[in-house]
Design a protein around this motif. Structure first.
Motif, mmCIF file in Angstrom:
data_model
loop_
_atom_site.group_PDB
_atom_site.id
_atom_site.type_symbol
_atom_site.label_atom_id
_atom_site.label_comp_id
_atom_site.label_asym_id
_atom_site.label_seq_id
_atom_site.Cartn_x
_atom_site.Cartn_y
_atom_site.Cartn_z
ATOM 1 N N GLU A 80 37.906 45.028 44.011
ATOM 2 C CA GLU A 80 37.015 43.935 43.622
ATOM 3 C C GLU A 80 35.692 44.023 44.382
ATOM 4 O O GLU A 80 35.031 43.024 44.649
ATOM 5 C CB GLU A 80 37.716 42.578 43.797
ATOM 6 N N TRP A 130 33.229 36.758 44.204
ATOM 7 C CA TRP A 130 34.408 35.893 44.096
ATOM 8 C C TRP A 130 35.460 36.589 43.232
ATOM 9 O O TRP A 130 35.125 37.303 42.291
ATOM 10 C CB TRP A 130 34.057 34.569 43.425
ATOM 11 N N TRP A 131 36.727 36.301 43.505
ATOM 12 C CA TRP A 131 37.800 36.904 42.712
ATOM 13 C C TRP A 131 37.806 36.380 41.283
ATOM 14 O O TRP A 131 38.290 37.053 40.362
ATOM 15 C CB TRP A 131 39.164 36.629 43.347
ATOM 16 N N HIS A 132 37.254 35.187 41.059
ATOM 17 C CA HIS A 132 37.372 34.538 39.751
ATOM 18 C C HIS A 132 36.027 34.274 39.077
ATOM 19 O O HIS A 132 35.860 34.542 37.887
ATOM 20 C CB HIS A 132 38.154 33.236 39.877
ATOM 21 N N LEU A 191 34.414 34.883 35.133
ATOM 22 C CA LEU A 191 34.168 33.746 34.245
ATOM 23 C C LEU A 191 32.712 33.697 33.798
ATOM 24 O O LEU A 191 32.418 33.400 32.636
ATOM 25 C CB LEU A 191 34.570 32.437 34.931
ATOM 26 N N PRO A 227 40.798 36.703 36.620
ATOM 27 C CA PRO A 227 41.346 35.367 36.851
ATOM 28 C C PRO A 227 41.972 34.798 35.585
ATOM 29 O O PRO A 227 41.617 35.176 34.467
ATOM 30 C CB PRO A 227 40.113 34.547 37.255
ATOM 31 N N SER A 228 42.880 33.883 35.761
ATOM 32 C CA SER A 228 43.526 33.223 34.635
ATOM 33 C C SER A 228 42.535 32.340 33.874
ATOM 34 O O SER A 228 41.621 31.761 34.464
ATOM 35 C CB SER A 228 44.677 32.356 35.147
ATOM 36 N N MET A 269 41.716 28.823 35.156
ATOM 37 C CA MET A 269 40.741 28.530 36.195
ATOM 38 C C MET A 269 39.562 27.735 35.645
ATOM 39 O O MET A 269 38.815 27.122 36.406
ATOM 40 C CB MET A 269 40.234 29.827 36.848
ATOM 41 N N ASP A 308 45.208 36.621 37.909
ATOM 42 C CA ASP A 308 45.359 35.820 39.137
ATOM 43 C C ASP A 308 45.164 34.345 38.829
ATOM 44 O O ASP A 308 44.268 33.967 38.071
ATOM 45 C CB ASP A 308 44.337 36.272 40.185
ATOM 46 N N ASP A 309 45.979 33.502 39.455
ATOM 47 C CA ASP A 309 46.025 32.105 39.041
ATOM 48 C C ASP A 309 46.374 31.185 40.202
ATOM 49 O O ASP A 309 47.474 31.254 40.744
ATOM 50 C CB ASP A 309 47.088 31.959 37.939
ATOM 51 N N SER A 313 39.793 37.924 48.830
ATOM 52 C CA SER A 313 39.610 37.273 47.536
ATOM 53 C C SER A 313 38.147 36.901 47.300
ATOM 54 O O SER A 313 37.730 36.711 46.166
ATOM 55 C CB SER A 313 40.487 36.025 47.443
#
Length: 376
Positions: free
Chosen positions: A70, A75-77, A81, A144-145, A148, A194-195, A347
């Motif tokens: 990553e 950010w991981w998410h 997004l 990410p899920s 999120m 990831d969630d 993360s």
């Protein structure tokens, strides 16, 4: 406790969640880019170098699935997004409520109807990862899920763009399905979602169990999550492994949520994932009994036990980890269990509080235990 059956498909006996500590040189390059001191192309070349070095190290430590750490994300998410159509970046004006640390205030929000973006930057990033992984390792993609977007004010404004919430959920599932399908078209055969939403729900369902109206809001959120996740998974290729990591928050070695899995086990059991990465590195995670609920509903599923913390460089007691695997095997057959760090090592780009050497020692430690427990 000899187990002769090997695991040649993902998730593997010893596996990873995905993120790695950013080398200092990479951090400095990202800071220079933010200050307009280097170009995007120059930053990409530097990222390529560090990712190539990382993947070589992942192979050397014996991992069968590798990631880009990553390294291209902050950010991981949020970076993912922001790459979807209909999702915009904004300043949340407050940090996320980690225990003992404050995050930056970046966030995402709906800015229109959610749609698949054929030019999502993660696609090009995956192509590079796969090219470096070569035939010796599987390139694993982490995202990410979709859940999120349910939290932290990210889609409270959905009525501005949709007449019915169902339409929003359907668009979200479709955007994810098309995104994952394109990763597959690029050669991805192992994808992890990831969630943190399930850990959030563990806390909220526990807190509101004596408050029926508020409790119902969180049970509805759980049902929405099951709906969207299962809808996005429908029709994906059979040779694509899709797993999930249930995260309890991971920022500078701190956490967000506590509590055993029991309040959400019945929902997890409905999710049509091929595997679950579950954090079990501390007492905050509860006991192993909820694993039976998942297993009894999904007998082909693999459960990856996150028994080795990524929040500290100190190695766990080897005998204790093996004992805990044995305890988990009382609820799920040993052949359906695997071992991994409890979370990623970074993360966010800040990273956890341990050294790169300690990070690699953790993975060697995990591999050694897996080789012993699931003897070849």
């Amino acid at each position: 406790m000899t187990q002769t059956t090997t695991n040649s498909t993902a998730p593997f006996r010893y596996d990873i969640v995905g993120s790695f500590l950013r080398p200092q040189g990479l951090k400095e390059a990202r800071a220079k880019f933010a200050q307009d001191k280097i170009s995007r192309d120059e930053l990409t070349q530097i990222e390529d170098k560090y990712i190539t070095d990382l993947i070589h190290k992942e192979k050397e430590v014996g991992l069968k699935a590798v990631t880009d750490g990553e390294f291209r994300r902050s950010w991981w998410h949020l970076d993912f997004l922001w790459g979807l159509k209909g999702v915009a970046k904004y300043d949340y004006q407050k940090s996320y409520k980690f225990h003992g640390a404050k995050t930056r205030t970046d966030n995402a929000e709906l800015a229109g109807k959610v749609e698949y973006n054929p030019n999502h930057p993660f696609f090009k990033a995956f192509e590079f990862t796969k090219s470096v992984a070569g035939p010796e390792a599987i390139a694993m993609q982490t995202i990410p899920s979709p859940t999120m977007l349910f939290r932290d004010n990210r889609s409270d404004n959905w009525p501005e763009f949709y007449d019915q919430r169902q339409d929003y959920l359907d668009d979200l599932a479709t955007a994810y399905h098309r995104t994952i399908q394109y990763f597959y078209d690029l050669g991805c055969r192992y994808l992890q979602i990831d969630d943190t939403t399930w850990a959030f729900l563990i806390s909220k369902l526990n807190e509101t169990k004596d408050q029926p109206e508020e409790h119902a809001q969180y049970t509805q959120l759980a049902e929405d999550a099951v709906y969207v996740i299962n809808k996005l998974l429908v029709g994906l290729p059979d040779d694509l492994t899709v797993t999930t990591h249930i995260c309890r928050g991971n920022f500078k070695s701190t956490f967000l949520f506590s509590g055993g899995y029991q309040p959400v086990a019945k929902y997890l059991a409905k999710l049509n994932y091929d595997g679950f990465f579950l954090e079990y590195d501390s007492d905050r995670s509860g006991d192993f009994s909820p694993l039976a609920t998942i297993w009894n509903n999904r007998e082909n599923v693999r459960i990856v036990l996150g028994l080795v913390t990524s929040k500290s460089g100190q190695l766990e007691d080897r005998a204790n980890v093996i004992q805990r695997i044995n305890e988990a095997a009382q609820h799920v057959p040993l052949n359906n269990l695997c071992l991994s760090p409890q979370c990623g090592f970074a993360s966010t780009e800040e990273g956890n509080v341990l050294t790169e050497e300690q990070q690699w020692n953790k993975l060697k430690f995990i591999k050694g235990i897996a080789d012993e427990v699931w003897a070849k």
